[in-house]
Design an enzyme around this catalytic site. Structure first.
Site, PDB file in Angstrom:
ATOM      1  N   HIS A 306       9.094 -67.863 110.552  1.00 25.31           N
ATOM      2  CA  HIS A 306       8.782 -68.077 109.134  1.00 25.31           C
ATOM      3  C   HIS A 306       9.774 -69.051 108.493  1.00 25.31           C
ATOM      4  O   HIS A 306       9.380 -70.047 107.860  1.00 25.31           O
ATOM      5  CB  HIS A 306       8.813 -66.735 108.408  1.00 25.31           C
ATOM      6  CG  HIS A 306       8.538 -66.819 106.939  1.00 25.31           C
ATOM      7  ND1 HIS A 306       7.297 -66.579 106.395  1.00 25.31           N
ATOM      8  CD2 HIS A 306       9.354 -67.103 105.880  1.00 25.31           C
ATOM      9  CE1 HIS A 306       7.351 -66.719 105.085  1.00 25.31           C
ATOM     10  NE2 HIS A 306       8.599 -67.030 104.739  1.00 25.31           N
ATOM     11  N   GLU A 307      11.068 -68.773 108.654  1.00 30.43           N
ATOM     12  CA  GLU A 307      12.077 -69.615 108.016  1.00 30.43           C
ATOM     13  C   GLU A 307      12.125 -71.013 108.640  1.00 30.43           C
ATOM     14  O   GLU A 307      12.470 -71.989 107.967  1.00 30.43           O
ATOM     15  CB  GLU A 307      13.449 -68.945 108.096  1.00 30.43           C
ATOM     16  CG  GLU A 307      13.546 -67.590 107.414  1.00 30.43           C
ATOM     17  CD  GLU A 307      13.136 -67.596 105.947  1.00 30.43           C
ATOM     18  OE1 GLU A 307      13.216 -68.669 105.314  1.00 30.43           O
ATOM     19  OE2 GLU A 307      12.728 -66.536 105.442  1.00 30.43           O
ATOM     20  N   HIS A 310       9.805 -73.178 106.698  1.00 37.41           N
ATOM     21  CA  HIS A 310      10.470 -73.711 105.504  1.00 37.41           C
ATOM     22  C   HIS A 310      11.368 -74.894 105.879  1.00 37.41           C
ATOM     23  O   HIS A 310      11.381 -75.931 105.207  1.00 37.41           O
ATOM     24  CB  HIS A 310      11.343 -72.619 104.867  1.00 37.41           C
ATOM     25  CG  HIS A 310      10.611 -71.633 104.027  1.00 37.41           C
ATOM     26  ND1 HIS A 310       9.805 -71.994 102.964  1.00 37.41           N
ATOM     27  CD2 HIS A 310      10.588 -70.267 104.067  1.00 37.41           C
ATOM     28  CE1 HIS A 310       9.311 -70.908 102.399  1.00 37.41           C
ATOM     29  NE2 HIS A 310       9.764 -69.848 103.043  1.00 37.41           N
ATOM     30  N   GLU A 336       5.942 -72.136 100.609  1.00 37.50           N
ATOM     31  CA  GLU A 336       5.510 -70.944 101.324  1.00 37.50           C
ATOM     32  C   GLU A 336       4.328 -71.230 102.243  1.00 37.50           C
ATOM     33  O   GLU A 336       4.168 -70.591 103.288  1.00 37.50           O
ATOM     34  CB  GLU A 336       5.157 -69.829 100.341  1.00 37.50           C
ATOM     35  CG  GLU A 336       6.345 -69.166  99.690  1.00 37.50           C
ATOM     36  CD  GLU A 336       7.291 -68.519 100.691  1.00 37.50           C
ATOM     37  OE1 GLU A 336       6.823 -68.000 101.728  1.00 37.50           O
ATOM     38  OE2 GLU A 336       8.511 -68.546 100.443  1.00 37.50           O
TER      39      GLU A 336
END
Length: 538
Positions: A306-307, A310, A336
């Site tokens: 997930h990160e 980003h 997001e």
């Protein structure tokens, strides 16, 4: 046109500054001697647009330091340094605010609007002006007070959450809420928006709570039934859950290998550990964190995926506009969308889970190998359960967590409820949306998130907006790419090239609606999100 002849002038820099302040747009300077000074002076005689870009790049340098200080505070700093760090960061916030509200910027903006600017420069001017407007409505005293209150509340929250200490937390949070409501009212008066919409506009430019009420209201209509259907469907599925010990050093090594698969640039970023996973830093120096538990490894691993989404967005932002607002992410919803594209659209796909299962088996040879069977991994990573914790929630129940928070913070900032009402309202909504009670369970209820500790009201809608954008981007990508085959190959470059072309390289050159429409031929269409969830889980 102003013509200037200079021979043995010793204060050319001062003369150049006087010329700029006088507002002359076309200046020709003739020198008989001293070529070095001529070069220096000509560089100082800039257009108003150039003056603004130089000023905002200076601001970005301080924001860079602010970001790294924030990362260090969360990931590396000893607890005893918090008071001094909070004071230093508050001082830095005030300094950045003073730079953003410098009186001379108003004239520069007015003059720059009259200049002959290219289309990208017009977008750049728009984004600088937007940042200036957001900052200019707040006094430095309010900025400093909110920074201090947020730092105090967040630091105490780290301990208070674990102790389920709502009473202690509430005392600090009361000041954060009070200052945030004050900020929201000031912004509302300046923009003509409602108090909450004025805060929402910081994170989602152009989005209103009226729009969110419609989009989220539709989700609330179909999501509960879908959750029930999927839980019933999965009830008969058997699976092997992680058991035993998963050494943190092995988890980190696995995570970094997955980051390499996702083509994270380690020359411009790093992975660390924190109480709450996040992505920080700047495009040239991106810091991501996750949190580990020796009892299981799957949450930390998907947190890294997930990160990394980003981080890849940050690393792919347009270098030509580095240090300028137009070179930053379009909105938190778009940010997001990239993390959720990585985690949900790619990361939980069957093809990518096959990679995860293979790599996990390699990094945990001492654990039961049946755990790492692809089919077992697939069931684990698409398991739907009603749970208390947002960051641990599955893809299907996650929107319920977000909508709950949105509705509470909307009413809190608009003054319809008090901060002391939040635990009870949280419990009511958890019962209604997920069938769970949080009575007296503040740790797993309203104290679980870091966002409200520093007054980041208006942020939560970005999560579900991001999931919707991600589904829409994937649907468009699949029209031109065989995504599944690409993921199976282990070389995800074509996927990243599509994202770089349509999303990353655009920065904030376009509005959110323009960006989404250019990439997918339509603005936000939440039907893609519903379709994605139905196809994956049913």
């Amino acid at each position: 046109m102003l013509l200037i002849w200079l021979t043995f002038a010793k204060n050319i820099e001062d003369i150049a500054n006087c010329i700029m302040r006088a507002g002359f747009k076309d200046v020709v300077v003739f020198f008989i001697y001293d070529a070095d000074r001529f070069s220096m002076a000509s560089n100082l005689i800039m257009t108003h647009y150039q003056t603004l870009t130089a000023h905002f790049k200076k601001i970005s340098h301080f924001q860079h330091l602010q970001a790294i200080c924030g990362w260090d505070q969360a990931a590396k700093m000893p607890s005893g340094g918090n008071v001094a760090r909070a004071e230093a960061m508050a001082e830095l916030s005030v300094h950045i605010h003073q730079l953003l509200t410098a009186p001379e910027l108003s004239d520069s903006f007015n003059e720059a609007k009259e200049g002959a600017l290219s289309v990208p420069e017009q977008a750049s001017l728009r984004e600088m002006h937007r940042q200036w407007q957001h900052a200019n409505v707040l006094s430095k005293d309010l900025v400093q007070a909110k920074s201090m209150a947020g730092a105090k509340c967040e630091h105490a929250w780290r301990t208070q959450r674990g102790e389920n200490d709502w009473q202690g937390f509430e005392k600090n949070w009361a000041e954060v809420v009070k200052l945030s409501q004050e900020e929201a009212q000031i912004r509302a008066e300046a923009t003509g928006l409602s108090a909450y919409d004025a805060m929402l506009d910081i994170y989602e430019p152009g989005t209103t709570s009226a729009q969110l009420d419609v989009v989220f209201g539709d989700v609330k209509n179909w999501l509960p039934a879908l959750i029930e259907q999927v839980i019933e469907k999965q009830a008969s599925e058997s699976f092997i859950a992680p058991s035993g010990t998963f050494e943190i050093s092995q988890q980190k090594a696995l995570g970094m290998e997955v980051m390499r698969l996702l083509q994270f640039d380690f020359n411009h970023g790093r992975l660390d550990e924190s109480a709450h996973p996040f992505c920080g830093g700047v495009p040239q120096d991106v810091r991501i964190t996750t949190r580990y538990s020796q009892d299981e490894f799957m949450q930390s691993l998907m947190g890294i995926v997930h990160e990394t989404g980003h981080a890849r967005y940050e690393q792919g932002l347009p270098h030509a506009f580095s240090g300028l607002p137009v070179g930053c992410a379009r909105s938190m919803g778009i940010h997001e969308s990239q993390s959720l594209f990585f985690e949900m659209q790619v990361g939980r796909s069957s093809a990518f889970i096959e990679h995860l299962a293979r790599l996990a088996s390699k990094h945990f040879p001492q654990n039961e190998q049946a755990l790492f069977n692809k089919a077992n991994f697939q069931r684990l990573y698409t398991r739907v359960e009603r749970g208390f914790i947002r960051v641990d929630a599955d893809e299907l129940t996650y929107p319920a967590h977000v909508i709950l928070r949105y509705e509470i913070e909307r009413d809190l900032i608009n003054g319809h409820i008090k901060h002391t009402d939040v635990p009870e309202l949280w419990n009511e909504k958890m019962k209604a949306y997920l069938g769970l009670s949080t009575t007296g369970n503040y740790n797993h209820g309203c104290m679980q998130d870091i966002h409200w500790t520093d007054g980041a009201f208006g942020y939560f809608p970005s999560y579900t907006l991001g999931a919707m954008y991600a589904a829409q981007f994937m649907a468009s990508m699949k029209q031109v790419l065989d995504v599944n085959t690409i993921i199976q190959s282990g070389d995800l470059s074509p996927i990243f090239s599509w994202l770089e072309t349509h999303i990353w390289s655009q920065g904030s050159l376009l509005t959110t609606n323009e960006l989404v429409k250019q990439a997918t031929s339509e603005t936000l269409n939440a039907a893609y999100f519903k379709q994605h969830l139905s196809e994956r889980y049913l």
